[in-house]
Design a protein around this motif. Structure first.
Motif, mmCIF file in Angstrom:
data_model
loop_
_atom_site.group_PDB
_atom_site.id
_atom_site.type_symbol
_atom_site.label_atom_id
_atom_site.label_comp_id
_atom_site.label_asym_id
_atom_site.label_seq_id
_atom_site.Cartn_x
_atom_site.Cartn_y
_atom_site.Cartn_z
ATOM 1 N N MET A 1 0.944 -1.050 0.165
ATOM 2 C CA MET A 1 0.081 0.087 0.064
ATOM 3 C C MET A 1 0.921 1.278 -0.059
ATOM 4 N N ALA A 2 0.653 2.435 -0.781
ATOM 5 C CA ALA A 2 1.277 3.521 -1.008
ATOM 6 C C ALA A 2 1.262 4.279 0.181
ATOM 7 N N VAL A 3 2.515 4.861 0.725
ATOM 8 C CA VAL A 3 2.553 5.768 1.863
ATOM 9 C C VAL A 3 2.218 7.192 1.477
ATOM 10 N N GLY A 4 1.250 7.724 2.047
ATOM 11 C CA GLY A 4 0.837 9.265 1.629
ATOM 12 C C GLY A 4 1.313 10.114 2.612
ATOM 13 N N ILE A 5 1.030 11.491 2.304
ATOM 14 C CA ILE A 5 1.030 12.670 3.286
ATOM 15 C C ILE A 5 0.724 12.236 4.847
ATOM 16 N N LYS A 6 -0.770 11.600 4.906
ATOM 17 C CA LYS A 6 -1.080 11.646 6.015
ATOM 18 C C LYS A 6 -0.498 10.874 7.017
ATOM 19 N N ASP A 7 0.209 9.712 6.257
ATOM 20 C CA ASP A 7 0.844 8.496 7.039
ATOM 21 C C ASP A 7 1.992 9.352 7.546
ATOM 22 N N VAL A 8 2.767 10.130 6.986
ATOM 23 C CA VAL A 8 3.806 10.737 7.207
ATOM 24 C C VAL A 8 3.388 11.819 8.528
ATOM 25 N N ALA A 9 2.324 12.189 8.318
ATOM 26 C CA ALA A 9 1.993 13.269 9.080
ATOM 27 C C ALA A 9 1.698 12.744 10.673
ATOM 28 N N ARG A 10 1.091 11.327 10.556
ATOM 29 C CA ARG A 10 0.729 10.729 11.719
ATOM 30 C C ARG A 10 1.951 10.385 12.457
ATOM 31 N N ALA A 11 2.979 9.871 11.728
ATOM 32 C CA ALA A 11 4.281 9.260 12.242
ATOM 33 C C ALA A 11 5.137 10.379 12.900
ATOM 34 N N ALA A 12 4.903 11.722 12.333
ATOM 35 C CA ALA A 12 5.664 12.819 12.837
ATOM 36 C C ALA A 12 4.821 13.580 13.902
ATOM 37 N N GLY A 13 3.693 13.207 13.997
ATOM 38 C CA GLY A 13 2.986 13.822 15.044
ATOM 39 C C GLY A 13 2.444 15.155 14.746
ATOM 40 N N VAL A 14 2.308 15.454 13.414
ATOM 41 C CA VAL A 14 2.132 17.034 12.750
ATOM 42 C C VAL A 14 0.911 16.917 12.025
ATOM 43 N N SER A 15 0.425 17.922 11.587
ATOM 44 C CA SER A 15 -0.574 18.069 10.491
ATOM 45 C C SER A 15 -0.246 17.771 9.058
ATOM 46 N N PRO A 16 -1.019 17.262 8.063
ATOM 47 C CA PRO A 16 -0.705 17.234 6.904
ATOM 48 C C PRO A 16 -0.079 18.429 6.189
ATOM 49 N N ALA A 17 -0.651 19.493 6.564
ATOM 50 C CA ALA A 17 -0.271 20.967 6.157
ATOM 51 C C ALA A 17 1.180 21.143 6.471
ATOM 52 N N THR A 18 1.398 20.874 7.708
ATOM 53 C CA THR A 18 2.989 20.854 8.013
ATOM 54 C C THR A 18 3.951 20.035 6.943
ATOM 55 N N VAL A 19 3.395 18.809 6.840
ATOM 56 C CA VAL A 19 4.358 18.063 5.850
ATOM 57 C C VAL A 19 4.465 18.643 4.666
ATOM 58 N N SER A 20 3.255 19.196 4.161
ATOM 59 C CA SER A 20 3.540 19.857 2.838
ATOM 60 C C SER A 20 4.284 20.998 2.521
ATOM 61 N N ARG A 21 4.263 21.587 3.894
ATOM 62 C CA ARG A 21 5.142 22.935 4.008
ATOM 63 C C ARG A 21 6.858 22.391 3.726
ATOM 64 N N VAL A 22 7.014 21.441 4.460
ATOM 65 C CA VAL A 22 8.347 20.844 4.418
ATOM 66 C C VAL A 22 8.881 20.308 3.163
ATOM 67 N N LEU A 23 7.815 19.551 2.513
ATOM 68 C CA LEU A 23 7.945 19.242 1.213
ATOM 69 C C LEU A 23 8.533 20.251 -0.008
ATOM 70 N N GLY A 24 7.419 21.479 0.230
ATOM 71 C CA GLY A 24 7.584 22.439 -0.375
ATOM 72 C C GLY A 24 8.452 23.827 -0.048
ATOM 73 N N ASN A 25 9.415 23.214 0.803
ATOM 74 C CA ASN A 25 10.363 24.078 1.539
ATOM 75 C C ASN A 25 9.852 25.431 2.033
ATOM 76 N N GLY A 26 8.762 25.212 2.745
ATOM 77 C CA GLY A 26 7.959 26.293 3.391
ATOM 78 C C GLY A 26 8.618 27.043 4.700
ATOM 79 N N PRO A 27 7.774 27.883 5.226
ATOM 80 C CA PRO A 27 8.160 28.164 6.396
ATOM 81 C C PRO A 27 7.800 27.063 7.630
ATOM 82 N N VAL A 28 8.998 26.568 8.021
ATOM 83 C CA VAL A 28 8.630 25.695 9.142
ATOM 84 C C VAL A 28 9.923 25.641 10.244
ATOM 85 N N SER A 29 9.662 25.443 11.370
ATOM 86 C CA SER A 29 10.907 25.508 12.348
ATOM 87 C C SER A 29 11.722 24.486 12.301
#
Length: 327
Positions: A1-29
């Motif tokens: 089964m393919a791993v998606g952004i929501k799976d990464v978000a659950r593993a990191a304990g963050v929101s999917p929006a935060t994962v998207s910002r990291v992937l897009g090199n957006g503003p993240v601490s």
């Protein structure tokens, strides 16, 4: 089964929006970015690059548009840019225009469609004249060639000075009938022509300078005509490595020796220039420095998009070899 952004978000304990910002090199601490990147590695997530480009402001991709990959100068420049981009964890899209303005326009449109982070570009003279009327969604750094004054950052060799030093070098060694062959597609060749003519005038000499297609065959044909003429030059200068090679081939075909019959000098310290006879006198361009400076200007422009355009001017190095030595 393919791993998606929501799976990464659950593993990191963050929101999917935060994962998207990291992937897009957006503003993240820094701490959040590290958590997300760790989760990406642990889950084995592989992002959809096309979708990520649509979501992000930049694709972390550099467009590199050069005029002729058959010219070793541009091959070396491409390597220098790619090395700098790799260190910055960016990709390079390389486009070769063959000095064709229609291909340049097509590749510039492609850069817009690909949402590149920035473009490093060696324009033909014709396209350079149009750049003042073009607006891009990315910064442009010109290399080797000039464009509209004050519009784009650029990295150049001091071409007038370099060509003038070649002319001075030949005149100082007693050559008097000095010809030059210059490319007919770029501002670089125009500047080298101007420096060459001015330097010879300073010695009371009239330059026999003409413009040719910047290719081996065209230069060989033009040089052969000079050698067969009634007032054969005693020295010939080529404005780039391909033209220089054409000149050397014409001398060989005519049975002339360097510098006994005709002295030869030119631009670009290519490997073969040290292997022909006692070597060919050249201006060596700091190609790696040109590539690094272009990437540096591009990164600075991304940080300061409204700053004044800058031009970095670099010096060439005259390497004297047997092709211009007098007995």
């Amino acid at each position: 089964m393919a791993v998606g952004i929501k799976d990464v978000a659950r593993a990191a304990g963050v929101s999917p929006a935060t994962v998207s910002r990291v992937l897009g090199n957006g503003p993240v601490s820094t701490s959040l970015r590290e958590r997300v990147e760790t989760a990406i590695r642990l889950t084995g997530y592989r992002p959809n690059l096309s979708a990520r480009r649509l979501r992000s402001q930049h694709s972390r991709t550099i467009g590199l548009i050069v005029s002729d990959l058959g010219n070793p100068f541009f091959t070396a420049l491409s390597r220098a840019v790619e090395d700098a981009a790799y260190r910055a964890e960016m990709r390079v899209v390389l486009c070769n225009t063959d000095e064709n303005p229609a291909r340049e326009a097509m590749y510039l449109r492609l850069m817009q469609e690909e949402r590149v982070t920035g473009v490093i570009y060696a324009p033909t003279r014709r396209m350079a004249a149009s750049l003042g009327q073009m607006d891009f969604d990315f910064p442009v750094v010109l290399v080797d060639r000039t464009g509209p004054v004050g519009r784009h950052d650029g990295v150049l060799l001091d071409n007038r000075d370099a060509a003038g030093r070649l002319a001075d070098h030949l005149a100082a060694r007693g050559f008097r009938r000095i010809a030059g062959l210059f490319g007919n597609t770029s501002s670089t060749a125009e500047d080298r022509h101007a420096g060459f003519v001015a330097a010879l005038a300073g010695h009371g000499l009239t330059a026999r300078a003409s413009f040719v297609a910047p290719a081996v065959a065209a230069a060989e044909e033009a040089a052969a005509a000079l050698l067969a003429g009634p007032d054969r030059p005693d020295a010939i200068v080529g404005s780039n490595g391909l033209i220089l090679l054409g000149i050397v081939k014409a001398l060989k075909a005519a049975g002339f020796a360097m510098p006994t019959d005709v002295a030869v000098a030119g631009f670009d310290n290519e490997v073969w220039t040290d292997l022909v006879g006692d070597g060919v006198t050249v201006i060596e361009q700091p190609v790696a420095d040109i590539g690094r400076a272009a990437m540096s200007l591009l990164f600075e422009r991304l940080q300061n998009p409204d700053g004044a355009a800058r031009t970095v001017m670099l010096a060439g190095r005259l390497i004297e070899r047997g092709s211009t030595r007098r007995a």
